[in-house]
Write a protein that holds these residues in place. Structure first.
Motif: not given
Length: 390
Positions: A1-8, A64-70
């Motif tokens: 599973m992946a960690k996705v870092l989003c900067v907004l 993302l979370e429904s697919r197990g990603h963070t």
């Protein structure tokens, strides 16, 4: 599973909206060149809602979370110990916007041992060091064309507001006055003026098309000359370089990406060759112009006005000299982040992630770097040795 870092960017000062000025958006299925608008398999957001701020999360959390990603979302991206730096260390994917760029410098890319994909939610990936991305095998993608028309509309708005002296005239109303002579003393008609664009890609060409009905004389320069039928249709005059074009123009608009060939292109020397009293519009990148040279050209009268949507650094500090220079029409970096554009770049970001996680090809027009080299749109628009604007 992946960690996705989003900067907004941060939410509105008075809180995330609960209502909006409009109930719907026009449906845009294709762009002027025939490219289809983003086509994700699903979307967990309402078009027309604020998606580009922290609470909007680009509508990605449920997917993302429904697919197990963070998913980690933050606006804290600068300075020692920022959330971005702390979370980047083990992030697999970074998502950022040009309006609130998370600068992926060589040092940050080297520290991000798991980083495989950098996505620009919007267009313009110069905040990513493309050489470092190539060297470390990081794929770079952006949502090409999603907000090109948004920016083109902003350019036209800025052009008219400067030439017609709109902003000072509006301020007279706010101040309770009726000083007509003061308002019109710097007001002209755009009709008959010579207008040129530095670069005539998606944005530059859209600007030319939108200005043609104003009965102006249109000029352009670009590394890639437009087809003859387009030149004939719009009455375009082609110039081999910006230096060759700007002496002929009353208005110059910059619509080029930032790379070594364009950095500080508009310096003292080039500005001095422009017509006295010309207007300069820059919604591209701040470092394409020399900051001090622009300020001095306005103070001396060489430029009659400067309108820009891009700053260096971003966000601009409160004491940035461009905030107080004369005859400017600056905005924070908003030209490509209208609520209409946000719906498209949020959908495009999801489309890129869907392809990435399914190990399927990302659209060629979305690619900037892939397989250790410039690719897709990146191969057309960028040059190597492109350091991020930081």
């Amino acid at each position: 599973m992946a960690k996705v870092l989003c900067v907004l960017y941060d939410d509105p000062a008075d809180g995330y909206p609960t209502t909006y000025a409009r109930d719907d958006l026009p449906r845009i299925e294709r762009y002027p060149d025939g490219q289809s608008a983003p086509t994700p398999l699903g979307a967990d957001f309402t078009p027309g809602h604020l998606l580009g701020s922290v609470s909007g999360e680009l509508g990605l959390r449920a997917y993302l979370e429904s697919r197990g990603h963070t998913l980690v979302v933050t606006s804290d991206k600068d300075g020692a110990g920022s959330v971005f730096d702390r979370e980047l260390v083990d992030a697999d994917v970074v998502i950022s916007q040009p309006f609130w760029p998370a600068y992926l410098t060589p040092e940050r890319i080297a520290a991000a041992k798991n980083l495989k994909l950098a996505v620009t939610a919007g267009i313009g990936s110069d905040h990513v060091d493309l050489d470092a991305a190539i060297a470390h095998g990081v794929t770079v993608a952006e949502v090409t064309y999603c907000n090109s028309i948004s920016v083109a509309e902003h350019v036209v708005m800025m052009t008219l507001s400067l030439v017609r002296n709109y902003l000072p005239s509006h301020q007279v109303v706010l101040d309770g006055g009726w000083n007509i002579a003061d308002c019109v003393a710097r007001s002209y008609d755009l009709e008959g003026m010579h207008v040129g664009t530095v670069a005539a890609g998606r944005i530059g060409l859209a600007v030319l098309r939108r200005l043609a009905p104003f009965d102006v004389k249109l000029h352009y320069t670009d590394r890639h000359r437009l087809p003859a039928d387009v030149e004939e249709e719009l009455g375009l005059v082609f110039h081999e370089s910006a230096a060759a074009m700007v002496p002929h123009c009353d208005v110059v608009t910059i619509n080029a990406p930032l790379h070594p060939e364009t950095e500080h292109l508009f310096d003292d020397k080039l500005l001095a060759t422009m017509k006295r009293g010309a207007y300069l519009i820059n919604t591209a990148r701040a470092k394409i112009v020399d900051q001090e040279a622009v300020q001095q050209a306005l103070e001396s009268g060489q430029l009659a006005g400067y309108a820009g949507d891009v700053w260096y650094p971003q966000p601009a500090p409160a004491d940035h000299p461009w905030r107080t220079m004369p005859h400017h029409g600056m905005t924070p970096h908003i030209s490509g982040s209208s609520l209409s554009a946000q719906a498209r770049y949020a959908a495009g970001t999801r489309e890129i992630l869907e392809a990435w996680f399914a190990d399927k090809p990302i659209r060629d027009e979305y690619l900037i770097v892939s397989g250790g080299a410039l690719a897709g749109t990146g191969a057309h628009s960028y040059a190597v040795n492109s350091a991020p604007d930081r």
